[in-house]
Design an enzyme around this catalytic site. Structure first.
Site, mmCIF file in Angstrom:
data_model
loop_
_atom_site.group_PDB
_atom_site.id
_atom_site.type_symbol
_atom_site.label_atom_id
_atom_site.label_comp_id
_atom_site.label_asym_id
_atom_site.label_seq_id
_atom_site.Cartn_x
_atom_site.Cartn_y
_atom_site.Cartn_z
ATOM 1 C CD GLN A 1 37.116 69.537 73.030
ATOM 2 O OE1 GLN A 1 35.918 69.525 73.325
ATOM 3 N NE2 GLN A 1 37.970 68.688 73.566
ATOM 4 C CB SER B 1 37.998 62.414 67.570
ATOM 5 O OG SER B 1 38.220 61.083 67.964
ATOM 6 C CG HIS C 1 36.860 60.168 71.846
ATOM 7 N ND1 HIS C 1 37.200 60.768 73.027
ATOM 8 C CD2 HIS C 1 37.843 60.494 70.970
ATOM 9 C CE1 HIS C 1 38.321 61.430 72.888
ATOM 10 N NE2 HIS C 1 38.734 61.280 71.642
ATOM 11 C CB THR D 1 41.962 46.114 56.944
ATOM 12 O OG1 THR D 1 42.973 45.256 56.411
ATOM 13 C CG2 THR D 1 40.589 45.497 56.715
ATOM 14 C CB CYS E 1 46.226 64.973 74.753
ATOM 15 S SG CYS E 1 45.056 63.684 74.300
#
Length: 374
Positions: A178, A196, A198, A234, A320
Site C-alpha cells: 500500500q 504488487s 495492481h 517460465t 483479502c
C-alpha cells in the site's frame, strides 16, 4: 459509476496494457531458451529489472518477480525462517498486517516458531521501545507493513530498520503493497520488500520481492530454470515489463498526485465528520489515499450494499481480510463497536471532487434511511 476502492485494486492504465500487449506479440521467446528469441526476451526482463531498481533507488538488491504481494510475502517470510531456523525461531510482527502475512506466520507457528506482536502507540504506530524490548538474540525476522491496508497508518520503517540492524542475525521484511506508488519510501536498510503492480494501475498477476543480494532464502516454488534461483517457472516477460512501465508512470507525478489526493481526503473527511454516528478511524499518520470510518449501528456490508445501489463502490475491510470485525480498527481504537462497523473509502489520482460530492449525497441518503430502520 463511482469507484472508491482503489486500495483493493486499481484499473489498469491503458499505456500499461499497451506495453503488455506489444510485448506479448513481439517477444514470443521463452527467456530460458538459448536462441535469439529467448535472449531477446531475457534482455527485456533484465531491462525491466534495471528500470525498477533505478526508480526505487536500489543498488545492491535482487528483483524477484512473483504473482503478487501474497506470494512475495510468503516467499520472504517462509524463505527466511526455513533458511535460518537454526539461528532461532522468534518472529516479531504487528496487529496491522495483511492476511498474507498472518497466513505464513500461522503456518510457521505450527512448525514451532514463536510470534510476538509489538505494541502500538495511540496512533497505531509501532512502539519502538517495546520493539527494542521484544527483539532478542534468537529473533530471526521482523515483518511490519509500511502502510496498513485498512486504516492507512504509515509505520516508521526506517527507525525500525535501525533497531533491527543492531541484530545481524535478524532480518527485516516490509510489506510495501500500500506504499509503493503512493508515497516515496526509503528502502536502503530493508532486507526484503514486497509489492504488487495492481495497486498502482498495473496488471493483476505480477508483483515483486526485493531482496538484498547477499541474503539467501529458501525458495517456495521449485523445479525448472528461471531468472532467479528463488522462484522457478517460465518468466512472464509481458507481465514483468508491464510492472516496470506502471511503476515508471506512477512515479512521474507521484508528489503532485499525493497533494491532490490529500486535498480530496481533507474535503470528504470534513464533510463526514459532521455526522453524529460517524467516527473517523484514519488519523494524522494515515496516508490520504485511505479514509476508514465507522458508522455506528450500521453493519459495514449493509452500508456497502446500500451505496452499491447508487453505483458507488467502497469496501468494508481489506479485500483479502477474513471475519466480520476489523482487526486493524480494533487494534488502533480499542473499540469493538467501531471495529464492527468500519468501512474503507480509498481515493486515487483518478478520483474527482464531483465524484465525492455525488458520494456524499448518496451517503447522506443511506445514512438516514438505515438509521431510521433501527
Amino acid at each position: 459509476m463511482i469507484y472508491l476502492d482503489y486500495s483493493a485494486t486499481t484499473p489498469v492504465d491503458k499505456r500499461v496494457l499497451e506495453t503488455f500487449n506489444k510485448v506479448s506479440l513481439d517477444f514470443i521467446g521463452n527467456p530460458n531458451s538459448l536462441h535469439r528469441l529467448g535472449v531477446e526476451s531475457k534482455g527485456l526482463i533484465d531491462k525491466s529489472i534495471e528500470q525498477i531498481k533505478q526508480i526505487l533507488n536500489l543498488t545492491k538488491d535482487e528483483i524477484i518477480f512473483t504473482s503478487g504481494s501474497s506470494e512475495a510475502n510468503n516467499l520472504a517470510i517462509k524463505g527466511i525462517c526455513e533458511k535460518y531456523h537454526n539461528r532461532g525461531k522468534h518472529i516479531i510482527t504487528t496487529e496491522l498486517e495483511h492476511s498474507s502475512i498472518y497466513g505464513p506466520l500461522n503456518y510457521l507457528s505450527e512448525q514451532g516458531f514463536e510470534v510476538d506482536f509489538v505494541k502500538l502507540d495511540e496512533y497505531g504506530r509501532v512502539d519502538l521501545e517495546n520493539l527494542k524490548d521484544l527483539i532478542r538474540d534468537d529473533t530471526i525476522l521482523v515483518t511490519i507493513t509500511a502502510v496498513n491496508s485498512e486504516v492507512g497508518i504509515v509505520q516508521p520503517i526506517n527507525e525500525i530498520a535501525e533497531i533491527v540492524k543492531a541484530y545481524p542475525k535478524c532480518y527485516f521484511h516490509v510489506d510495501a503493497t500500500q506504499a509503493i506508488g503512493k508515497i516515496k519510501v526509503k528502502l536502503d536498510d530493508i532486507d526484503l520488500i514486497s509489492f504488487s503492480a495492481h495497486k498502482f494501475f498495473g496488471l493483476k498477476g505480477v508483483g515483486c520481492l526485493i531482496k538484498k543480494e547477499n541474503l539467501v532464502i529458501n525458495s517456495q516454488i521449485n523445479g525448472g530454470k528461471s531468472t532467479t534461483v528463488y522462484r522457478s517457472g517460465t518468466p512472464t516477460v509481458a507481465l514483468d515489463a508491464s510492472l516496470a512501465k506502471a511503476l515508471r508512470l506512477i512515479y512521474e507525478n507521484i508528489d503532485n498526485d499525493y497533494e491532490y489526493v490529500k486535498e480530496l481526503n481533507q474535503y470528504i473527511r470534513e464533510k463526514l465528520s459532521n455526522y453524529e454516528k460517524v467516527n473517523i478511524n484514519s488519523n494524522e499518520y494515515s496516508i490520504p489515499h485511505i479514509l476508514n470510518l465507522s458508522v455506528l449501528g450500521i453493519k459495514p456490508e449493509t452500508m456497502l450494499h446500500a451505496l452499491e445501489e447508487f453505483e458507488i463502490y467502497i469496501s468494508t475491510q481489506s479485500a483479502c481480510a477474513t471475519g466480520a470485525s476489523s482487526k486493524a480498527v480494533m487494534a488502533i481504537t480499542g473499540d469493538i463497536n467501531r471495529a464492527n462497523s468500519s468501512i474503507r473509502i480509498s481515493l486515487s489520482k483518478l478520483t474527482t471532487k464531483e465524484e465525492l460530492d455525488n458520494f456524499l449525497v448518496a451517503f447522506d441518503k443511506c445514512y438516514n434511511k438505515l438509521l431510521m430502520k433501527k
